[in-house]
Motif scaffolding. Structure first.
Motif: not given
Ligand code: ADP
Length: 246
Positions: A174-176
């Motif tokens: 996921d981007s985080r």
């Protein structure tokens, strides 16, 4: 000091005669100690082949590769294995985690195989930084795909290998988490490790010191330092360049 990763006029042709495919064509590059380099280009442009030749996993058809000061030409498989075990770490798509071992054991295995005592404090920090601090006793089968990818990343970074080769290391995250991992990769490079990362993602590439662009096996461009906008713009134009050559 010699650059830890050096390719001089490297060519790679797969197959023979009418089946021949030129995957790399006259690639020369020197990657300095402590540099973080992203490699980008359209599918089939030779990114994986470049990584494999640089790591001694594949043999160039022409040209020379020098890894941590050692010319790879003429080395047999056991010498190459030894060289990689001592100096190189990988984050590839197939994570190659050992299913029977825990997260902690997977991450410390490269050090043990190379005959070193794992640096417990550093391994703990890296596992924490990739968000696996509470998963150290789990086995890969008990983790999600993204978590397994993070184990592979932690294993590469925890080893403190001189050179880290990564193929889409943040692809499944996921981007985080991806940004946390890229931040950590940037830090280890600043600490002196040399990182080479294949990616399709301009955001990931923007964390590198330099971005190399491949089209049809040739290095056609370099951006240093990169920004997301510069990289994205160049990719769009590379697509046009690749189509124009067909
Ligand atoms: P990328 O990683 O940029 O997608 P690759 O390095 O995988 O590109 O491939 C470059 C070219 O070499 C492609 O045309 C691909 O089909 C070809 N190629 C790669 N590996 C092999 C192989 N083992 N045998 C034959 N052709 C290959």
């Amino acid at each position: 000091m010699t650059a830890p990763v050096r390719l001089h006029d490297v060519g790679k042709v797969y197959g023979r005669r009418d089946q021949a495919v030129t995957a790399l064509d006259g690639v020369s590059v020197d990657l300095a100690a402590g540099s973080f380099t992203a490699v980008m280009g359209p599918s089939g442009s030779g990114k994986s082949t470049l990584l494999h030749c640089a790591a001694g996993l594949d043999e160039p058809t022409s040209g020379t590769v020098t890894l941590v000061g050692t010319p790879l030409a003429g080395k047999d498989e056991s010498e190459l294995t030894e060289l990689r075990r001592e100096h190189v770490a990988f984050v590839f798509q197939a994570f190659n985690l050992m299913p029977a071992l825990t997260v902690w054991q997977n991450v410390t295995l490269p050090a043990l195989l190379a005959g070193h005592e794992p640096d417990t404090a550093w391994v703990t920090e890296v596992l924490g930084r990739v968000g696996l601090g509470d998963r150290t006793k789990h086995r890969p089968g008990e983790l999600s795909g993204g978590q397994q990818q993070r184990v592979a990343i932690a294993r590469a970074l925890a080893s403190r290998a001189e050179v880290v080769f990564a193929d889409e290391p943040t692809g499944a995250l996921d981007s985080r988490t991806a940004l946390d991992v890229l931040e950590l990769v940037r830090e280890v490079a600043r600490g002196g490790q040399t990182v080479v990362m294949v990616t399709h993602d301009p955001v990931a590439a923007s964390y590198a010191d330099a971005v190399l662009f491949l089209v049809d096996g040739r290095l056609v461009d370099r951006i240093a330092p990169p920004t997301v906008e510069l990289v994205a713009d160049r990719l769009v134009h590379l697509g046009e360049l690749a189509r124009g050559r067909r």
